[in-house]
Every structure is written in C-alpha cells, then in structure tokens.
Design an enzyme around this catalytic site. Structure first.
Site, mmCIF file in Angstrom:
data_model
loop_
_atom_site.group_PDB
_atom_site.id
_atom_site.type_symbol
_atom_site.label_atom_id
_atom_site.label_comp_id
_atom_site.label_asym_id
_atom_site.label_seq_id
_atom_site.Cartn_x
_atom_site.Cartn_y
_atom_site.Cartn_z
ATOM 1 N N HIS A 161 4.356 -0.129 -9.558
ATOM 2 C CA HIS A 161 5.419 0.102 -9.157
ATOM 3 C C HIS A 161 5.672 -0.223 -7.588
ATOM 4 C CE1 HIS A 161 8.829 1.304 -11.890
ATOM 5 N NE2 HIS A 161 8.071 2.190 -12.169
ATOM 6 N N CYS A 217 7.025 -5.021 -8.037
ATOM 7 C CA CYS A 217 8.244 -5.448 -7.381
ATOM 8 C C CYS A 217 8.041 -5.400 -5.892
ATOM 9 C CB CYS A 217 9.428 -4.186 -7.879
ATOM 10 S SG CYS A 217 9.686 -4.485 -9.322
#
Length: 365
Positions: A161, A217
């Site tokens: 992440h 991301c």
C-alpha cells in the site's frame, strides 16, 4: 524526552528512552551501557558470581554486508525487496508476495544478483528481522546504502500500500507527501517520502547506481527525486522540475538514482487478481518484468513506454510473457498471462536525480 547516544560498536546514533541504563543497537545488536555517575551504585568488593548470560539475540542481517565473493571490477549488487499483503486485515492485498518472489527471481537470473545480497521483507519470512514492519524497513534501507562504493548497483523494490498526506513545509508541487505503508502502519505510522529520500537518495556517492521499482498507489514521486519524466501516449516526453521552492536539494550526493513507479501521485495501482482465481501479481511489477523479457529493456524510455502501453491496452494476450527467464514462475503465479480486459487507470512514472535522454540512455541493473 529521548536522548541520542552512539552505539559503542558501530557508532550509529540511537534514541535512548527516559530512564534506560542500556540500549541494544538494531543495526549491529551490540549493547551500549549508559554511565550515570549520579545514580551509579557504590563500588562493590564482593566476589559474587555474576548472573549467567541470557539467550543470545538472533543475528541481524543488517549488521554487515551479506556474505559472498569480494567486489569485482563492476562493483557489488545489493537489493532490498519488500512485499506486504496485510493479510488478515481489512487492507489485504493479493499480489504483493508474488511480486517479491518474481522480482527476486528476475534479479538473480537476469541480472546476476547474488541471493545472499538480496534481503526479502515479507510476511512469509520466519526471521523477525525480515517481517516488513516500519522498523525493519528502515533498517533494510539503511543496510542497502551502507558502505556503498563506486561501481555498486543497488535495487529497492516495494509492493504494498501507498498513500499520501498533506505537506506543510512547501516542498511538494502538489501539496502532498507520498508515503509507503509498512505492515504495522496503523500503529507505527507510514514512511514518508522525505525520509526515504534522506535514507537512500541523498547519501548516495558518485559512481553508485540505485534503481527503485515501487508498485503502490500514489507512488509517482515517492522517492522525492527532483525531476519527473512526463510522457504522453505517443511516447513523447518532457522532464518536469519538482525541486522544492525552499531550495533544499533532494538529489543524491553524486550517485545516480532512477525510480519506476506504478502510477502518478494522484492515482491508484491495481493488481491482476482478475486473471486467476488462484493468485495474482501487481500490474506494475508484472508489466515491468514483461517489458524486460520482451526485449524492451534496452533503454529507460522503451521500458516506460512498454509498461504504459501494456497497462493501457491490457486485455487478450496483451501481457503474454512467452518464453523467458521468469516465465516458469510468472505463468505459475498468473494463469493466462494477461491483464483483465479494459486496462487500468494508472500510468507508470519515471523520476530521476537529473534529466536525461530516456531513449538513448541504456538500462542496466
């Protein structure tokens, strides 16, 4: 309030908690005793038997360069590979462990990185120093650049992440700091791009090369490098100047740093879970490996263009790997060898310390 003391063995600055009389170094595991004359007990002349020593701490992989042959004329190769699935949490990702395995396989078999010179941080590791916590990630990044010399080739790959948070010191063009999320980020916090830059970019001396491959991301400028290659769909590009208005230099100390990332700072990255009911990989990692295996790894521009095209036009046989050094592993992990139809809304990015001709500069690890 914490005070700083130097490790008695490797001289690394350590934060001493209030009231502590000793501290163990996370780098070399040496215990440093803290002398305090005001609270020291009076000298004893007894011949009492000292208590038996406790069980030895497990060895840390970060205390020295990994074992292996002496550096050759082309320098050493070292890599840190991080894959975090956040399993058993609401943040779980499917493809990150596979990304780590594939990247290790690629580095060893395509670019001749010694296995002993690759540190893997994943939840599958049994060594407590190799679980991808915030502390272990920091120590691994420190190890990566520690003692580097001209000719060395370093690689940092991250699959997990990524996020971003408001920047308040004015050194971000878009007003946000980009971040990576360790396994324990909910309790220990994220690793901010400023820290990543200070840890592995700014210390890098002349003659050392560092490549980062970041599959996360909001990762476009997660190394805080000064220049971003803005490429359009035709393959034309311009270098954007991302140097902070404060004038602080975010480049290296003469070394070469180039980063491939999964998407722009305001975008999210996908995995290929639509491919298979069994397993998946990160779309960016998959496309990076495919670009190299298909012969597009000659220049930085050819890699970036191939990755962006593959993700944009994903579908059918768009990501079929064919025969390659990593085919056996990737085809085992990703049944069918293609992304889901319709493509993904992410555009891989390239950032660097200095602008260069992306179609003329040869790529090598």
């Amino acid at each position: 309030m914490f005070m700083l003391v130097n490790c008695s063995n490797c001289r690394t600055p350590l934060q001493l908690p209030p009231g502590a009389r000793s501290i163990r170094c996370a780098i070399c595991q040496a215990v440093t005793q803290i002398a305090d004359a005001r609270n020291a007990p009076p000298p004893s002349h007894s011949h009492a038997t000292p208590p038996p020593p406790g069980p030895p701490a497990p060895p840390s992989p970060y205390s020295h360069a990994p074992p292996g042959p002496l550096p050759n004329s082309h320098g050493r190769k070292k890599a840190v590979i991080v894959g975090i699935s956040y399993r058993y949490s609401r943040h779980e990702l499917k493809g990150c462990l596979n990304d780590a395995k594939c990247m290790k396989y690629l580095l060893m078999n395509k670019f001749q990185f010694p296995e002993a010179s690759i540190i893997m941080l994943t939840e599958a590791e049994t060594d407590p120093y190799k679980i991808p916590t915030k502390h272990n990630m920091r120590m691994a990044l420190y190890w990566l650049v520690q003692g580097c010399q001209p000719g060395d080739s370093l690689v940092f790959h991250y699959s997990g992440h990524g996020s971003r948070q408001r920047n308040y010191n004015g050194d971000e063009v878009d007003g946000y700091d980009e971040t990576l999320c360790p396994l324990d980020f909910e309790t220990q916090g994220m690793i901010v791009d400023d820290e990543i830059n200070a840890s592995i970019v700014r210390p890098l001396p002349h003659g050392v090369r560092l490549h980062a491959i970041i599959d996360a991301c909001h990762s476009g400028t997660v190394l805080d490098l000064p220049f971003l290659c803005r490429m359009d769909r035709s393959g034309k590009y311009v270098w954007e100047d991302h140097r902070p208005r404060s004038g602080v230099w975010k480049g290296s100390n003469g070394g070469e740093v180039i980063s491939f990332s999964g998407c722009d700072d305001d975008q999210t990255s996908a995995d290929t879970s639509a491919l298979s009911k069994i397993t998946s990989t990160g779309a960016m990692t998959f496309c990076f490996i495919q670009a190299i295996e298909r012969g597009h790894g000659t220049t930085y521009g050819s890699i970036l263009n191939a990755m962006r095209t593959a993700i944009r036009d994903a579908g059918g046989s768009g990501l079929d790997l064919g025969g390659s050094v990593v085919t056996s592993l990737l085809t085992m992990l990703v049944s069918g060898g293609s992304l889901s139809s319709g493509g993904f809304r992410q555009e891989p990015q390239l950032t660097a310390c200095q602008p260069f001709d992306v179609y003329a500069k040869p790529f090598s690890l």
